[in-house]
Design a protein around this motif. Structure first.
Motif, PDB file in Angstrom:
ATOM      1  N   LEU A 104      41.437  -9.954 -37.497  1.00  0.00           N
ATOM      2  CA  LEU A 104      41.508 -11.348 -36.352  1.00  0.00           C
ATOM      3  C   LEU A 104      41.413 -12.430 -37.268  1.00  0.00           C
ATOM      4  CD1 LEU A 104      41.675 -12.501 -33.657  1.00  0.00           C
ATOM      5  CD2 LEU A 104      39.190 -12.688 -33.395  1.00  0.00           C
ATOM      6  N   LEU A 105      40.644 -12.546 -38.372  1.00  0.00           N
ATOM      7  CA  LEU A 105      40.543 -13.543 -39.170  1.00  0.00           C
ATOM      8  C   LEU A 105      41.824 -13.790 -39.994  1.00  0.00           C
ATOM      9  CD1 LEU A 105      39.009 -16.007 -40.786  1.00  0.00           C
ATOM     10  CD2 LEU A 105      38.023 -14.029 -42.265  1.00  0.00           C
ATOM     11  N   MET A 106      42.402 -12.835 -40.639  1.00  0.00           N
ATOM     12  CA  MET A 106      43.521 -12.757 -41.320  1.00  0.00           C
ATOM     13  C   MET A 106      44.779 -13.114 -40.548  1.00  0.00           C
ATOM     14  SD  MET A 106      44.899 -12.646 -44.343  1.00  0.00           S
ATOM     15  CE  MET A 106      44.197 -11.337 -45.483  1.00  0.00           C
ATOM     16  N   PHE A 107      44.771 -12.837 -39.186  1.00  0.00           N
ATOM     17  CA  PHE A 107      45.804 -13.242 -38.064  1.00  0.00           C
ATOM     18  C   PHE A 107      45.703 -14.603 -38.015  1.00  0.00           C
ATOM     19  CE2 PHE A 107      46.644 -14.242 -33.808  1.00  0.00           C
ATOM     20  CZ  PHE A 107      48.023 -13.746 -33.547  1.00  0.00           C
ATOM     21  N   THR A 108      44.435 -15.098 -37.872  1.00  0.00           N
ATOM     22  CA  THR A 108      44.231 -16.637 -37.539  1.00  0.00           C
ATOM     23  C   THR A 108      44.627 -17.498 -38.781  1.00  0.00           C
ATOM     24  OG1 THR A 108      42.129 -16.010 -35.892  1.00  0.00           O
ATOM     25  CG2 THR A 108      42.434 -18.524 -36.874  1.00  0.00           C
ATOM     26  N   LEU A 109      44.355 -17.123 -40.059  1.00  0.00           N
ATOM     27  CA  LEU A 109      44.557 -18.014 -41.262  1.00  0.00           C
ATOM     28  C   LEU A 109      46.054 -17.841 -41.356  1.00  0.00           C
ATOM     29  CD1 LEU A 109      41.785 -16.810 -43.595  1.00  0.00           C
ATOM     30  CD2 LEU A 109      42.180 -18.953 -42.578  1.00  0.00           C
ATOM     31  N   ALA A 110      46.736 -16.808 -41.277  1.00  0.00           N
ATOM     32  CA  ALA A 110      48.448 -16.500 -41.403  1.00  0.00           C
ATOM     33  C   ALA A 110      48.882 -17.516 -40.511  1.00  0.00           C
ATOM     34  CB  ALA A 110      48.413 -14.978 -41.155  1.00  0.00           C
ATOM     35  N   TRP A 111      48.593 -17.547 -39.203  1.00  0.00           N
ATOM     36  CA  TRP A 111      49.300 -18.476 -38.264  1.00  0.00           C
ATOM     37  C   TRP A 111      48.955 -20.184 -38.653  1.00  0.00           C
ATOM     38  CZ3 TRP A 111      53.397 -18.295 -35.375  1.00  0.00           C
ATOM     39  CH2 TRP A 111      53.691 -16.661 -34.996  1.00  0.00           C
ATOM     40  N   MET A 113      48.207 -21.226 -41.349  1.00  0.00           N
ATOM     41  CA  MET A 113      48.396 -21.760 -42.611  1.00  0.00           C
ATOM     42  C   MET A 113      49.805 -21.600 -43.153  1.00  0.00           C
ATOM     43  SD  MET A 113      45.134 -21.260 -45.232  1.00  0.00           S
ATOM     44  CE  MET A 113      43.599 -21.864 -44.863  1.00  0.00           C
ATOM     45  N   LEU A 114      50.497 -20.489 -42.335  1.00  0.00           N
ATOM     46  CA  LEU A 114      51.882 -20.293 -42.609  1.00  0.00           C
ATOM     47  C   LEU A 114      52.606 -20.322 -41.392  1.00  0.00           C
ATOM     48  CD1 LEU A 114      51.284 -17.432 -45.200  1.00  0.00           C
ATOM     49  CD2 LEU A 114      51.948 -19.563 -45.763  1.00  0.00           C
ATOM     50  N   PRO A 115      52.693 -21.341 -40.638  1.00  0.00           N
ATOM     51  CA  PRO A 115      53.297 -21.035 -39.324  1.00  0.00           C
ATOM     52  C   PRO A 115      54.914 -21.281 -39.448  1.00  0.00           C
ATOM     53  CG  PRO A 115      52.497 -23.463 -39.657  1.00  0.00           C
ATOM     54  CD  PRO A 115      51.948 -22.498 -40.865  1.00  0.00           C
ATOM     55  N   ASP A 116      55.497 -21.877 -40.695  1.00  0.00           N
ATOM     56  CA  ASP A 116      56.812 -21.918 -40.906  1.00  0.00           C
ATOM     57  C   ASP A 116      57.345 -20.774 -41.672  1.00  0.00           C
ATOM     58  OD1 ASP A 116      55.130 -22.779 -42.909  1.00  0.00           O
ATOM     59  OD2 ASP A 116      56.752 -24.114 -43.653  1.00  0.00           O
ATOM     60  N   LEU A 117      56.688 -19.897 -42.127  1.00  0.00           N
ATOM     61  CA  LEU A 117      56.867 -18.685 -42.969  1.00  0.00           C
ATOM     62  C   LEU A 117      56.769 -17.495 -42.411  1.00  0.00           C
ATOM     63  CD1 LEU A 117      55.737 -20.512 -46.361  1.00  0.00           C
ATOM     64  CD2 LEU A 117      58.098 -20.165 -45.668  1.00  0.00           C
ATOM     65  N   VAL A 272      40.928 -18.066 -49.003  1.00  0.00           N
ATOM     66  CA  VAL A 272      39.762 -18.538 -47.649  1.00  0.00           C
ATOM     67  C   VAL A 272      39.309 -17.221 -47.309  1.00  0.00           C
ATOM     68  CG1 VAL A 272      39.766 -19.558 -45.503  1.00  0.00           C
ATOM     69  CG2 VAL A 272      41.036 -20.642 -47.559  1.00  0.00           C
ATOM     70  N   TYR A 273      40.284 -16.334 -46.972  1.00  0.00           N
ATOM     71  CA  TYR A 273      39.846 -14.993 -46.207  1.00  0.00           C
ATOM     72  C   TYR A 273      38.960 -14.077 -47.254  1.00  0.00           C
ATOM     73  CZ  TYR A 273      40.346 -10.173 -44.772  1.00  0.00           C
ATOM     74  OH  TYR A 273      40.000  -8.920 -44.414  1.00  0.00           O
ATOM     75  N   PHE A 274      39.202 -14.086 -48.331  1.00  0.00           N
ATOM     76  CA  PHE A 274      38.351 -13.285 -49.217  1.00  0.00           C
ATOM     77  C   PHE A 274      36.799 -13.732 -49.376  1.00  0.00           C
ATOM     78  CE2 PHE A 274      42.197 -11.497 -51.500  1.00  0.00           C
ATOM     79  CZ  PHE A 274      42.214 -10.373 -50.811  1.00  0.00           C
ATOM     80  N   VAL A 275      36.882 -15.348 -49.407  1.00  0.00           N
ATOM     81  CA  VAL A 275      35.481 -15.943 -49.355  1.00  0.00           C
ATOM     82  C   VAL A 275      34.606 -15.850 -48.088  1.00  0.00           C
ATOM     83  CG1 VAL A 275      34.675 -18.000 -49.791  1.00  0.00           C
ATOM     84  CG2 VAL A 275      36.267 -17.457 -51.295  1.00  0.00           C
ATOM     85  N   ILE A 276      35.452 -16.196 -46.829  1.00  0.00           N
ATOM     86  CA  ILE A 276      34.822 -15.961 -45.491  1.00  0.00           C
ATOM     87  C   ILE A 276      34.504 -14.697 -45.364  1.00  0.00           C
ATOM     88  CG2 ILE A 276      35.340 -16.230 -43.181  1.00  0.00           C
ATOM     89  CD1 ILE A 276      37.019 -18.730 -43.708  1.00  0.00           C
ATOM     90  N   MET A 277      35.261 -13.698 -45.602  1.00  0.00           N
ATOM     91  CA  MET A 277      34.695 -12.427 -45.237  1.00  0.00           C
ATOM     92  C   MET A 277      33.686 -11.911 -45.874  1.00  0.00           C
ATOM     93  SD  MET A 277      36.307 -10.815 -42.761  1.00  0.00           S
ATOM     94  CE  MET A 277      35.808  -9.128 -42.921  1.00  0.00           C
ATOM     95  N   TRP A 278      33.680 -12.258 -47.454  1.00  0.00           N
ATOM     96  CA  TRP A 278      32.242 -11.791 -48.013  1.00  0.00           C
ATOM     97  C   TRP A 278      31.126 -12.666 -47.845  1.00  0.00           C
ATOM     98  CZ3 TRP A 278      28.813 -13.913 -51.517  1.00  0.00           C
ATOM     99  CH2 TRP A 278      28.369 -13.072 -52.413  1.00  0.00           C
TER     100      TRP A 278
END
Length: 360
Positions: A104-111, A113-117, A272-278
């Motif tokens: 869920l975190l990766m899904f959120t960050l992907a959308w 930070m990369l909404p145009d890619l 951001v993902y790796f730091v938040i998850m850890w």
């Protein structure tokens, strides 16, 4: 890792590291640079390495990962695994972090930070679904985490990976975007492809480590096995890690250096993902009253990802030159330096956290 097993917790960990361990960031930086230089300087090297495969599995990377994992799994005291399997706080926490929070975190960050890619966004979501396996074993060991707990959690999450990966891929790429009114993507992945990754990158070194422990203790006794045999094979874990990094960067050197801005865009949500998850996992472990060793294991097994599976799925579904594949490739390139840094954060926190009663 070559720290002394029975040293007291108050001893400065860094002072007890071997030269190889103490300068680990330097060796990893050099391995990354050597891989990139080789990939750029030798035309066709990446294609030649990629061609060395068996049933879609890169043999050079498989060799490096197996060499890396075997010494660590040979250190595990398998007669103590029941102390981990009875720790329901840890098992449930790991499953929640890996299969609810992480994707869920990766899904959120992907959308966000990369909404145009869309291709890179899909690739990142796939990386988020491919949970911990090979490298977390060595990050945990370098950070003086609980080896037995790491073996159990990696095995547990690997089983869930076989069962849940395809379903979660369908949910996060098709169902959830549809609910939110976002573009949808189809993901076709074979359960055998996932099971094969688990069997090769966990099953083979786990069996080898278990047999080494059983036969070694039977032949030499535990003291001789741990004091004579393990120090001999121990450094090979880092040799395998460095070899894997060189091969990985050589394989993808052209692709990474040829798209620097795209790599930077992909790298930011991964960082951001790796730091938040850890960090979230570490805080949860401490809040639940876990020892430093098990908190550290929980954090690294939640933050790490199965990059080999993510890359294989992205290439198999979207093609080797796709943006999804590039996102999968960038995953470990960011994960390696970030988690090395978090190893040192863990060692710094080690003096400030309670430890398990039993000495490693």
């Amino acid at each position: 890792m070559t720290t002394t097993p029975n040293a007291p917790h108050q001893t400065n960990v860094t002072a007890r590291l071997s030269t190889l361990d103490r300068f680990l960031p330097v060796w990893i930086g050099l391995a990354m640079a050597v891989g990139l230089i080789l990939g750029r300087a030798i035309p066709g090297l990446g294609n030649a390495l990629a061609a060395i495969e068996l049933d879609g599995v890169s043999l050079p990377i498989a060799l490096g990962l197996l060499v890396m994992m075997y010494p660590v799994l040979a250190k595990v005291r398998y007669d103590r695994l029941d102390t981990v399997t009875h720790d329901r706080r840890m098992l449930v926490s790991s499953l929640v972090l890996n299969w609810l929070v992480g994707p869920l975190l990766m899904f959120t960050l992907a959308w966000l930070m990369l909404p145009d890619l869309p291709e890179y966004r899909t690739g990142l979501i796939i990386v988020g679904l491919a949970r911990c396996i090979a490298m977390v074993i060595i990050w945990n060991d370098l950070a003086c985490g609980d080896r037995e707990a790491a073996a159990v959690l990696v095995a547990l999450n690997s089983v869930f990976q076989v069962l849940a990966f395809a379903a979660l891929g369908w949910f996060y790429l098709s169902v959830l975007p549809g609910w939110l009114g976002l573009p949808q993507t189809d993901l076709e992945v074979s359960p055998w492809q996932i099971a094969k990754s688990v069997l090769i990158f966990l099953g083979v070194p786990l069996i080898a480590g278990y047999l080494s422990r059983r036969l070694g203790e039977k032949h030499w006794g535990r003291a001789a096995y741990e004091n004579r045999f393990l120090p001999v094979i121990g450094p090979w874990a880092l040799y395998g890690l460095l070899f894997t990094i060189v091969v990985l960067f050589a394989l993808q050197g052209q692709q990474v250096t040829g798209h620097p801005l795209d790599v930077a865009r992909i790298a930011l949500p991964l960082l951001v993902y790796f730091v938040i998850m850890w960090g979230l996992s570490y805080l949860l472990g401490r809040a639940l009253g876990m020892s430093y060793e098990r908190t550290t294991t929980l954090a690294f097994t939640a933050a790490g990802n199965n990059f080999e599976l993510a890359i294989a799925v992205a290439i198999g579904t979207f093609g080797v030159t796709s943006g999804q594949a590039l996102a999968g490739v960038v995953g470990p390139l960011i994960e390696v330096p970030v988690l090395v840094g978090l190893v040192y954060v863990s060692l710094w926190l080690r003096k400030r956290c309670p430890h398990a009663d039993d000495v490693r």
